[in-house]
Enzyme design. Structure first.
Site, short mmCIF file in Angstrom:
data_model
loop_
_atom_site.label_atom_id
_atom_site.label_comp_id
_atom_site.label_asym_id
_atom_site.label_seq_id
_atom_site.Cartn_x
_atom_site.Cartn_y
_atom_site.Cartn_z
N ASP A 269 -4.60 3.48 -2.03
CA ASP A 269 -5.53 4.19 -0.97
C ASP A 269 -6.09 5.60 -0.97
O ASP A 269 -5.24 6.37 -1.02
CB ASP A 269 -5.21 4.01 0.60
CG ASP A 269 -5.01 2.41 1.12
OD1 ASP A 269 -6.05 1.75 0.81
OD2 ASP A 269 -3.95 2.22 1.57
N MET B 76 -11.33 -5.35 5.93
CA MET B 76 -10.35 -4.41 6.52
C MET B 76 -10.17 -5.06 8.05
O MET B 76 -11.10 -5.47 8.77
CB MET B 76 -11.05 -3.01 6.94
CG MET B 76 -11.37 -2.26 5.73
SD MET B 76 -9.78 -1.89 4.84
CE MET B 76 -8.87 -0.98 5.94
N SER C 217 1.04 -1.12 -0.11
CA SER C 217 0.04 -0.23 -0.09
C SER C 217 0.79 1.26 0.20
O SER C 217 1.82 1.31 1.10
CB SER C 217 -0.78 0.01 1.19
OG SER C 217 -1.51 1.32 1.52
N MET D 165 -11.84 5.00 -0.17
CA MET D 165 -12.51 5.07 1.28
C MET D 165 -12.96 6.60 1.16
O MET D 165 -12.62 7.50 1.82
CB MET D 165 -11.29 5.06 2.15
CG MET D 165 -11.00 3.57 2.28
SD MET D 165 -9.45 3.59 3.44
CE MET D 165 -8.17 3.51 2.46
N GLY E 251 1.53 -2.29 4.13
CA GLY E 251 1.85 -0.83 3.93
C GLY E 251 3.23 -0.67 4.85
O GLY E 251 4.19 -0.92 4.22
N HIS F 4 -1.51 -1.21 -4.20
CA HIS F 4 -2.63 -0.99 -3.67
C HIS F 4 -2.63 0.63 -3.27
O HIS F 4 -1.90 1.13 -2.68
CB HIS F 4 -2.78 -1.71 -1.88
CG HIS F 4 -4.12 -1.40 -1.53
ND1 HIS F 4 -5.12 -2.22 -2.02
CD2 HIS F 4 -4.50 -0.65 -0.42
CE1 HIS F 4 -6.29 -2.04 -1.23
NE2 HIS F 4 -5.91 -0.99 -0.29
N MET G 1 -8.47 8.56 -0.08
CA MET G 1 -9.14 9.10 1.35
C MET G 1 -9.74 10.32 1.16
O MET G 1 -8.87 11.21 0.57
CB MET G 1 -8.55 8.82 2.47
CG MET G 1 -7.84 7.40 3.01
SD MET G 1 -6.80 7.38 4.44
CE MET G 1 -6.21 5.66 4.34
N ASP H 102 -6.56 -6.01 4.70
CA ASP H 102 -5.72 -4.54 4.80
C ASP H 102 -5.64 -4.22 6.01
O ASP H 102 -6.81 -3.94 6.82
CB ASP H 102 -6.65 -3.62 3.87
CG ASP H 102 -5.87 -2.46 3.52
OD1 ASP H 102 -4.88 -2.30 4.41
OD2 ASP H 102 -6.19 -1.32 3.06
N GLY H 103 -4.52 -4.40 6.62
CA GLY H 103 -4.43 -3.58 8.01
C GLY H 103 -3.75 -4.84 8.95
O GLY H 103 -4.23 -5.90 9.15
N GLY H 104 -2.62 -4.10 9.35
CA GLY H 104 -1.80 -4.92 10.19
C GLY H 104 -0.93 -6.03 9.84
O GLY H 104 -0.62 -7.03 10.49
N GLY I 271 -8.18 4.39 7.40
CA GLY I 271 -8.07 5.88 7.66
C GLY I 271 -6.38 6.23 7.99
O GLY I 271 -5.80 7.35 7.85
N HIS J 18 -8.47 1.35 -3.61
CA HIS J 18 -9.42 1.23 -2.62
C HIS J 18 -10.04 2.62 -2.38
O HIS J 18 -9.04 3.47 -1.71
CB HIS J 18 -8.52 0.65 -1.72
CG HIS J 18 -9.48 0.76 -0.11
ND1 HIS J 18 -8.78 0.34 0.94
CD2 HIS J 18 -10.63 0.44 -0.08
CE1 HIS J 18 -9.72 0.12 2.16
NE2 HIS J 18 -10.85 0.49 1.40
N GLY K 241 -2.46 4.29 8.51
CA GLY K 241 -1.59 3.20 8.38
C GLY K 241 -0.79 3.00 9.69
O GLY K 241 -0.94 3.74 10.51
#
Length: 220
Positions: free
Chosen positions: A36, A138, A9, A69, A199, A34, A38, A177-179, A143, A67, A145
Site C-alpha cells: 500500500d 475497497m 498487506s 493510493m 492486513g 500487497h 499512500m 481490501d479492508g476488514g 488510508g 496499490h 488499517g
C-alpha cells in the site's frame, strides 16, 4: 474461477523488521504481498515510496501487488516497475484519464488494476473493465488499517463479476481490501472475489501461518 489468493498487506506489518515480516508471511502460505503506497493527499496517511518497495522485491518470491493510493499515479509508475512491481493498481478517483494510465502500466510489461472506494459505484470502471487484469473493491475507506468491513460493498463485487463474465473476461481478478478476516472472507468470495487482502488479520497475530490458514478454512 481462480484459486483464491491471500495477499497480506504490509501496511499492518512491523516496519522496523519489514523484510522479516514479509518472509514470515511467505513461509506462512501467502500467495501475494500487497504493498500500500499512500501520499498524504489522496488518503490521509503517508507510507513509503519505490526505494522501500525495491528493498522488499529483492528479498521475496511472492507476487508483488502494488496499490497506489496517490494523486497523479502516472508520474510514479516507472519507478515502481523498476522497483519490482508485478501488478500496479491505481484508483479511478485519482485518474482524470483512467484508460491512459491503465495502458501506461501495461506498456511497462506488467499487470494493471483499477481500484474503487466504497462510495464509488461499480459503473465508474465499467468502460475500462476489458483493459484491466484486476479490479480492487475497497471494502473500507482507504488510508488506515484495521477498519470495519462495509457490508454493502459486496453487491459491487457481484456486479463487477457478472459484467466480466458477460464480456468473456473470465481471467479478471477481483480483489477486496479492508476488514477481511475469517468471518468476512466467505461472503466476498461467494460474490466473486478471488484475491483477499488481509492486513491486521494476519500481521496482528503471532502465528501468521495459522492466520492465513484460518482465512482459507473459512471459505469452505
Amino acid at each position: 474461477m481462480h484459486k483464491v489468493k491471500i495477499a497480506p498487506s504490509i501496511l499492518s506489518a512491523d516496519f522496523g523488521k519489514l523484510l522479516a515480516e514479509v518472509a514470515d508471511v511467505e513461509r506462512g502460505g501467502a500467495d501475494w504481498v500487497h504493498i500500500d503506497v499512500m501520499d498524504g493527499h489522496f488518503v490521509p496517511n503517508i507510507t513509503f515510496g519505490a526505494p522501500v518497495m525495491q528493498s522488499i522485491s529483492s528479498h521475496t518470491g511472492l507476487f508483488k501487488d502494488v496499490h497506489l493510493m496517490i494523486e497523479n499515479p502516472e508520474r510514479y509508475i516507472e519507478d515502481f516497475v523498476k522497483a519490482g512491481a508485478q501488478m500496479i493498481t491505481v484508483h479511478a478517483e485519482a485518474c482524470i484519464h483512467l484508460h491512459r494510465v491503465i495502458h501506461l502500466i501495461k506498456e511497462h510489461g506488467i499487470k494493471a488494476g483499477v481500484a474503487i472506494n466504497p462510495a464509488t459505484p461499480a459503473a465508474a470502471i465499467r468502460e475500462v473493465l476489458e483493459d484491466v487484469d484486476l479490479v480492487l473493491v475497497m471494502t473500507v475507506n482507504p488510508g488506515f488499517g484495521g477498519q470495519a468491513f462495509i457490508p454493502r460493498t459486496v453487491n459491487k463485487i457481484r456486479e463487477i463479476r457478472e459484467w466480466a463474465n458477460a464480456m468473456g473476461h473470465t481471467a479478471l481478478h477481483i480483489e477486496v481490501d479492508g476488514g477481511i478476516t475469517a468471518s468476512t472472507a466467505k461472503q466476498v468470495v461467494e460474490a466473486g472475489a478471488d484475491v483477499l487482502v488481509a492486513g491486521s488479520a494476519v500481521f496482528n497475530t503471532p502465528d501468521r501461518a495459522k492466520a492465513i490458514q484460518s482465512i482459507r478454512d473459512s471459505l469452505h
